[in-house]
Design a protein around this motif. Structure first.
Motif, short mmCIF file in Angstrom:
data_model
loop_
_atom_site.label_atom_id
_atom_site.label_comp_id
_atom_site.label_asym_id
_atom_site.label_seq_id
_atom_site.Cartn_x
_atom_site.Cartn_y
_atom_site.Cartn_z
N VAL A 37 0.85 -1.19 0.00
CA VAL A 37 0.00 0.00 0.00
C VAL A 37 0.89 1.23 0.00
O VAL A 37 2.05 1.18 0.41
CB VAL A 37 -0.97 0.03 1.22
CG1 VAL A 37 -1.95 -1.11 1.15
CG2 VAL A 37 -0.19 0.01 2.53
N LEU A 38 0.33 2.34 -0.47
CA LEU A 38 1.09 3.58 -0.53
C LEU A 38 0.74 4.48 0.65
O LEU A 38 -0.42 4.67 0.98
CB LEU A 38 0.80 4.33 -1.83
CG LEU A 38 1.35 3.71 -3.12
CD1 LEU A 38 0.95 4.58 -4.31
CD2 LEU A 38 2.86 3.56 -3.06
N SER A 39 1.77 5.06 1.27
CA SER A 39 1.55 6.05 2.32
C SER A 39 1.02 7.33 1.67
O SER A 39 1.10 7.49 0.44
CB SER A 39 2.87 6.36 3.04
OG SER A 39 3.68 7.18 2.23
N PRO A 40 0.48 8.27 2.46
CA PRO A 40 0.04 9.54 1.87
C PRO A 40 1.16 10.29 1.16
O PRO A 40 0.89 11.13 0.30
CB PRO A 40 -0.47 10.33 3.10
CG PRO A 40 -0.90 9.28 4.06
CD PRO A 40 0.11 8.17 3.88
N GLN A 41 2.41 9.98 1.51
CA GLN A 41 3.56 10.62 0.85
C GLN A 41 4.05 9.83 -0.36
O GLN A 41 5.06 10.18 -0.97
CB GLN A 41 4.71 10.80 1.85
CG GLN A 41 4.42 11.80 2.97
CD GLN A 41 3.47 11.26 4.01
OE1 GLN A 41 3.45 10.06 4.31
NE2 GLN A 41 2.65 12.14 4.58
N GLY A 42 3.35 8.73 -0.69
CA GLY A 42 3.71 7.94 -1.86
C GLY A 42 4.76 6.88 -1.62
O GLY A 42 5.31 6.31 -2.57
N ILE A 43 5.04 6.58 -0.37
CA ILE A 43 6.02 5.54 -0.04
C ILE A 43 5.34 4.17 -0.03
O ILE A 43 4.29 4.00 0.59
CB ILE A 43 6.67 5.82 1.33
CG1 ILE A 43 7.41 7.15 1.30
CG2 ILE A 43 7.61 4.68 1.73
CD1 ILE A 43 7.87 7.63 2.66
N GLY A 172 1.78 6.75 7.68
CA GLY A 172 1.65 5.31 7.52
C GLY A 172 2.67 4.51 8.31
O GLY A 172 2.57 3.30 8.42
N ILE A 173 3.66 5.21 8.86
CA ILE A 173 4.76 4.54 9.57
C ILE A 173 4.79 5.02 11.01
O ILE A 173 4.63 6.20 11.29
CB ILE A 173 6.11 4.87 8.90
CG1 ILE A 173 6.11 4.38 7.44
CG2 ILE A 173 7.27 4.25 9.67
CD1 ILE A 173 7.25 4.94 6.62
N VAL A 174 4.99 4.09 11.94
CA VAL A 174 5.15 4.44 13.35
C VAL A 174 6.64 4.58 13.64
O VAL A 174 7.41 3.62 13.49
CB VAL A 174 4.53 3.35 14.27
CG1 VAL A 174 4.85 3.65 15.73
CG2 VAL A 174 3.03 3.27 14.07
N GLU A 175 7.04 5.78 14.03
CA GLU A 175 8.42 5.99 14.45
C GLU A 175 8.53 5.60 15.92
O GLU A 175 7.72 5.99 16.74
CB GLU A 175 8.81 7.47 14.30
CG GLU A 175 8.75 7.98 12.87
CD GLU A 175 9.90 7.50 12.02
OE1 GLU A 175 10.83 6.88 12.57
OE2 GLU A 175 9.86 7.75 10.80
#
Length: 370
Positions: A37-43, A172-175
């Protein structure tokens, strides 16, 4: 002490998007064990699928939330999506069991809507559109078993989110947020800024503020760093690295805490946002009715229309001045500090004269009258 890098995780929004995509794939007769899946930043993010299967009119998908090394209450929970394929080419997102509904204003989602934030909505919509047959749409229902019970241990009840958890995540990512390791991981940002020849630095508590500072107001990306909740820690290290001036640039909900002398801004450490706002409203001459309304609000975003209605917008400049003064006191006068307060959309609410000077020197595009 281990030097092993901390492991990142995925947000509830990423889980929901992946579960929805897996549900569609199962419906198409292509069950999967991993989806992208793509993050809102396109990752592109690869997400393991715990289970997926077809139903008569759609499919189900399940993902186990992996928060990495972040001490997250949602780590290990199941997040699912029930997807019904429709003949109308639109994606409708609904709250199922364990997903909250917004009942009070001031949040990123309107009252009455599922507590699924804009970032996750974008991810879910994109994930489903990517694999739907041409001309088809879908109704996506997100499910979190035991979500209502877990939500009782979060701020959701105070925020007016009822019935379950929020589906969140701007990247989309948990730091990983484990205190010392994460704090130490932030400091090299200052070292890089210093190495580039800057003696002025912009501190933004989060990515949203960082993006606003750079993309909307033209502050140099190389000089803008994230502090997370550790504003005091970062101020101390700005001194260590020889910084001369700091521009605090962030949302009212974070900056108002600094105005009260709170330099670790996580809500579990200290949260006097509305009380501080009410105190400075009172100092500025607000009537008692306004103070009562502020203290009855759920968020600082919800308090903003009240401040406007009572024609008290000058309080934001006062809060900015106070945040700068407290920050200077925190580092015993070893930094010059200016402060800018913005909304979630990036509009400037207030700033002080030092912020104008620092921002101007860094080349921002803020009009003189702002």
């Amino acid at each position: 002490m281990s030097d092993k890098p901390m492991r990142k995780g995925i947000t509830t929004g990423t889980c929901a998007a992946a579960a929805a995509k897996a549900a569609i794939m199962a419906r198409l007769g292509q069950p999967v064990t991993v989806v992208e899946v793509l993050s809102p930043q396109g990752i592109a993010l690869k997400v393991p699928i715990a289970e997926c299967h077809a139903s008569t009119d759609g499919g189900f998908g399940w993902v186990i939330k992996d928060a990495g090394d972040d001490p997250d209450i949602t780590n290990g929970i199941k997040i699912g999506a029930k997807v019904m394929v429709t003949s109308q080419p639109a994606i409708v997102i609904k709250a199922g069991e364990g997903v909250g509904t917004v009942t009070k204003p001031g949040l990123a989602v309107p009252v009455g809507e599922p507590a699924i934030n804009p970032g996750p909505r974008t991810m879910i919509t994109k994930a489903v559109e990517d694999c739907l047959p041409p001309g088809k749409g879908a109704i996506v229902t997100i499910i979190v078993p035991n979500g209502e019970k877990l939500a009782a241990k979060t701020l959701n009840p105070i925020l007016g989110i009822v019935g379950g958890l929020s589906i969140i995540g701007t990247t989309g990512i948990v730091e990983p947020m484990s205190e010392e390791a994460f704090k130490n991981s932030l400091v090299p940002q200052i070292s890089v800024v210093h190495a580039l020849g800057y003696d002025e630095i912009v501190f933004a508590p989060g990515k949203i503020g960082q993006d606003i500072a750079v993309n909307r107001y033209g502050l140099p990306a190389a000089a803008v760093v994230q502090t997370s909740n550790f504003i005091g820690h970062m101020l101390e290290n700005a001194v260590k690295y020889g910084m001369r001036r700091v521009l605090l640039f962030g949302h009212l909900g974070k900056i108002v805490k600094v105005s009260a002398g709170i330099f670790h801004t996580h809500n579990r450490m200290a949260d006097a946002r509305l009380e501080t706002l009410a105190a400075y409203m009172a100092l500025s001459g607000a009537p008692q009715a306004a103070i009562k309304e502020i203290l009855s609000s759920t968020t600082t975003e919800a308090a903003m229309p009240i401040i406007t209605r009572y024609n008290m917008n000058e309080v934001y400049n006062l809060l900015a001045e106070r945040a700068s003064a407290r920050a200077i006191r925190y580092v015993f006068g070893e930094l010059v500090v200016g402060t800018v307060i913005v909304t979630l959309k990036g509009d400037i609410l207030g700033l002080d004269q030092t912020a104008r000077e620092i921002g101007g020197h860094l080349g921002w595009n803020v009009p003189i009258e702002s």
